[in-house]
Structures are given as C-alpha cells and as structure tokens.
Motif scaffolding. Structure first.
Motif, PDB file in Angstrom:
ATOM      1  N   ARG A   1     -57.800 -13.103 -44.870  1.00 15.81           N
ATOM      2  CA  ARG A   1     -57.517 -14.057 -43.564  1.00 15.81           C
ATOM      3  C   ARG A   1     -58.103 -13.487 -42.397  1.00 15.81           C
ATOM      4  O   ARG A   1     -58.094 -13.850 -41.200  1.00 15.81           O
ATOM      5  CB  ARG A   1     -55.938 -14.187 -43.608  1.00 15.81           C
ATOM      6  CG  ARG A   1     -55.589 -14.986 -44.579  1.00 15.81           C
ATOM      7  CD  ARG A   1     -53.832 -15.144 -44.678  1.00 15.81           C
ATOM      8  NE  ARG A   1     -53.583 -13.684 -44.797  1.00 15.81           N
ATOM      9  CZ  ARG A   1     -52.149 -13.624 -45.122  1.00 15.81           C
ATOM     10  NH1 ARG A   1     -51.335 -14.486 -45.056  1.00 15.81           N
ATOM     11  NH2 ARG A   1     -51.856 -12.377 -45.460  1.00 15.81           N
ATOM     12  N   ASN A   2     -58.626 -12.042 -42.659  1.00 14.30           N
ATOM     13  CA  ASN A   2     -59.365 -11.435 -41.574  1.00 14.30           C
ATOM     14  C   ASN A   2     -60.883 -11.047 -42.010  1.00 14.30           C
ATOM     15  O   ASN A   2     -61.212  -9.978 -41.709  1.00 14.30           O
ATOM     16  CB  ASN A   2     -58.612 -10.108 -41.129  1.00 14.30           C
ATOM     17  CG  ASN A   2     -57.045 -10.568 -40.682  1.00 14.30           C
ATOM     18  OD1 ASN A   2     -56.983 -11.335 -39.905  1.00 14.30           O
ATOM     19  ND2 ASN A   2     -56.269  -9.789 -41.284  1.00 14.30           N
TER      20      ASN A   2
ATOM     21  N   ASP B   1     -52.159 -20.272 -44.646  1.00 12.01           N
ATOM     22  CA  ASP B   1     -52.804 -20.780 -43.595  1.00 12.01           C
ATOM     23  C   ASP B   1     -54.441 -21.133 -43.827  1.00 12.01           C
ATOM     24  O   ASP B   1     -55.134 -20.540 -43.621  1.00 12.01           O
ATOM     25  CB  ASP B   1     -53.090 -19.785 -42.055  1.00 12.01           C
ATOM     26  CG  ASP B   1     -53.704 -20.429 -41.141  1.00 12.01           C
ATOM     27  OD1 ASP B   1     -54.309 -21.627 -41.118  1.00 12.01           O
ATOM     28  OD2 ASP B   1     -54.112 -19.586 -40.055  1.00 12.01           O
ATOM     29  N   GLN B   2     -54.637 -22.078 -44.625  1.00 12.79           N
ATOM     30  CA  GLN B   2     -55.809 -22.428 -45.253  1.00 12.79           C
ATOM     31  C   GLN B   2     -56.608 -22.712 -44.388  1.00 12.79           C
ATOM     32  O   GLN B   2     -58.060 -22.222 -44.083  1.00 12.79           O
ATOM     33  CB  GLN B   2     -55.814 -23.677 -46.046  1.00 12.79           C
ATOM     34  CG  GLN B   2     -54.896 -23.432 -47.363  1.00 12.79           C
ATOM     35  CD  GLN B   2     -54.697 -24.583 -47.981  1.00 12.79           C
ATOM     36  OE1 GLN B   2     -54.902 -25.736 -47.833  1.00 12.79           O
ATOM     37  NE2 GLN B   2     -54.366 -24.414 -49.542  1.00 12.79           N
ATOM     38  N   SER B   3     -56.466 -23.440 -43.116  1.00  7.83           N
ATOM     39  CA  SER B   3     -57.475 -23.562 -42.082  1.00  7.83           C
ATOM     40  C   SER B   3     -57.811 -22.285 -41.400  1.00  7.83           C
ATOM     41  O   SER B   3     -59.138 -22.171 -40.984  1.00  7.83           O
ATOM     42  CB  SER B   3     -56.700 -24.514 -40.715  1.00  7.83           C
ATOM     43  OG  SER B   3     -56.609 -25.896 -41.432  1.00  7.83           O
ATOM     44  N   GLY B   4     -56.948 -21.275 -41.214  1.00  6.90           N
ATOM     45  CA  GLY B   4     -57.383 -19.998 -40.683  1.00  6.90           C
ATOM     46  C   GLY B   4     -58.292 -19.351 -41.532  1.00  6.90           C
ATOM     47  O   GLY B   4     -59.391 -18.649 -40.927  1.00  6.90           O
TER      48      GLY B   4
ATOM     49  N   GLU C   1     -61.668 -21.102 -41.152  1.00  2.00           N
ATOM     50  CA  GLU C   1     -62.461 -20.573 -39.842  1.00  2.00           C
ATOM     51  C   GLU C   1     -63.129 -19.167 -39.883  1.00  2.00           C
ATOM     52  O   GLU C   1     -64.134 -19.021 -39.488  1.00  2.00           O
ATOM     53  CB  GLU C   1     -61.406 -20.601 -38.563  1.00  2.00           C
ATOM     54  CG  GLU C   1     -60.893 -22.051 -38.290  1.00  2.00           C
ATOM     55  CD  GLU C   1     -59.785 -22.157 -37.396  1.00  2.00           C
ATOM     56  OE1 GLU C   1     -59.182 -20.866 -36.944  1.00  2.00           O
ATOM     57  OE2 GLU C   1     -59.176 -23.116 -37.247  1.00  2.00           O
ATOM     58  N   GLN C   2     -62.525 -18.201 -40.412  1.00  6.92           N
ATOM     59  CA  GLN C   2     -62.859 -17.093 -40.917  1.00  6.92           C
ATOM     60  C   GLN C   2     -63.919 -16.736 -41.687  1.00  6.92           C
ATOM     61  O   GLN C   2     -64.873 -16.473 -41.469  1.00  6.92           O
ATOM     62  CB  GLN C   2     -61.417 -15.895 -41.377  1.00  6.92           C
ATOM     63  CG  GLN C   2     -60.581 -15.547 -40.456  1.00  6.92           C
ATOM     64  CD  GLN C   2     -61.180 -14.516 -39.604  1.00  6.92           C
ATOM     65  OE1 GLN C   2     -61.816 -13.631 -40.106  1.00  6.92           O
ATOM     66  NE2 GLN C   2     -60.643 -14.327 -38.330  1.00  6.92           N
TER      67      GLN C   2
ATOM     68  N   ALA D   1     -61.213 -28.073 -40.487  1.00  4.23           N
ATOM     69  CA  ALA D   1     -61.021 -26.567 -39.779  1.00  4.23           C
ATOM     70  C   ALA D   1     -62.409 -26.167 -39.229  1.00  4.23           C
ATOM     71  O   ALA D   1     -62.403 -25.138 -38.316  1.00  4.23           O
ATOM     72  CB  ALA D   1     -60.454 -25.583 -40.946  1.00  4.23           C
TER      73      ALA D   1
END
Length: 138
Positions: free
Chosen positions: A34-35, A58-61, A64-65, A116
């Motif tokens: 996620r990061n 947080d699939q959208s996050g 985005e990553q 996303a």
C-alpha cells in the motif's frame, strides 16, 4: 524483479527457492504494497498483484500507489480468484483461496482500478481453473 511482501518469512522462502533454482534476479523487499512508492527503489515497467487484491481494505489506494510506481507505458496486472464459492475451488480435496465473500468478478475489479487511476484495460485473461487476470496499461 522486486517481490514486495509484509511477511518477511515468505520473502525468506522465496529467496531460498530462487537460490536453489539458480534465479538471481529476484530482489525481496520487506514492506507494505500500500506504500509502493516508498518501498520500491525504482519505478517498474510491470507490476503484478497476484491473489491478494481481494483482501486489500483500500483497493483504490493500492491502485493509486501502483499507478505512481509504474513507468509510463507500463502495465498493472491483477490476478484474482473468480467469484465462485470457495468449496468449489479445490486442489485435491481441499478448498483453496479466499472466503467466498471476498471474491470479485472481473468487472468489479476493473471498475475499482479504472475509477482509482487513469489506467486503460488492455485485456482479460482466463487462468483456468479458478483465476482471471486483468491487464491494464498506464
């Protein structure tokens, strides 16, 4: 090739297998996907999310990553379990994969990714007997 996982023991296992098979281009990276932009030392041309997207809160996050971590012209590939009852996806006689409630059909996974980040869907690939892959272009 980078392999990112939060579970250091899985990375150790991967490293050992790669050594035993003479594979020298796998770089285990202990970190949270996620990061991605913080844990990956470089941008990548292809990013594969295999058998984990269904469990990401947080699939959208994550998408985005991924978009920020992938080079322009690169690809995001998501391999996921088809939306079938877990008891029907067996290896031998044992059910495999995530709980039924976490499984998503390809269209739902596609919707999450496209809403996303500005990826485009390249193709859906069937991966019998229980998986599908979605290939997105950046």
């Amino acid at each position: 090739m980078y392999a990112v996982d939060v579970d250091a023991s899985l990375l150790d296992e991967l490293d050992g297998r790669a050594d035993r098979q003479g594979i020298d281009n796998v770089v285990p990276v202990h970190g949270d996907a996620r990061n991605l932009t913080d844990v990956l030392p470089d941008s990548v041309s292809t990013l594969v999310v295999a058998n984990t997207f269904h469990g990401v809160g947080d699939q959208s996050g994550l998408v985005e990553q991924a978009f920020r971590a992938i080079e322009p012209g690169g690809s995001l590939i998501i391999v996921n379990w088809h939306d079938r009852p877990r008891e029907t996806t067996t290896v031998g006689t044992e059910p495999r994969g995530p709980p039924t409630a976490l499984r998503t059909p390809p269209g739902e996974t596609e919707d999450v990714v496209l809403s996303a980040a500005p990826f485009t869907l390249d193709r859906l690939v069937e991966l019998p007997p229980y998986h599908y892959g979605l290939v997105f272009d950046r």
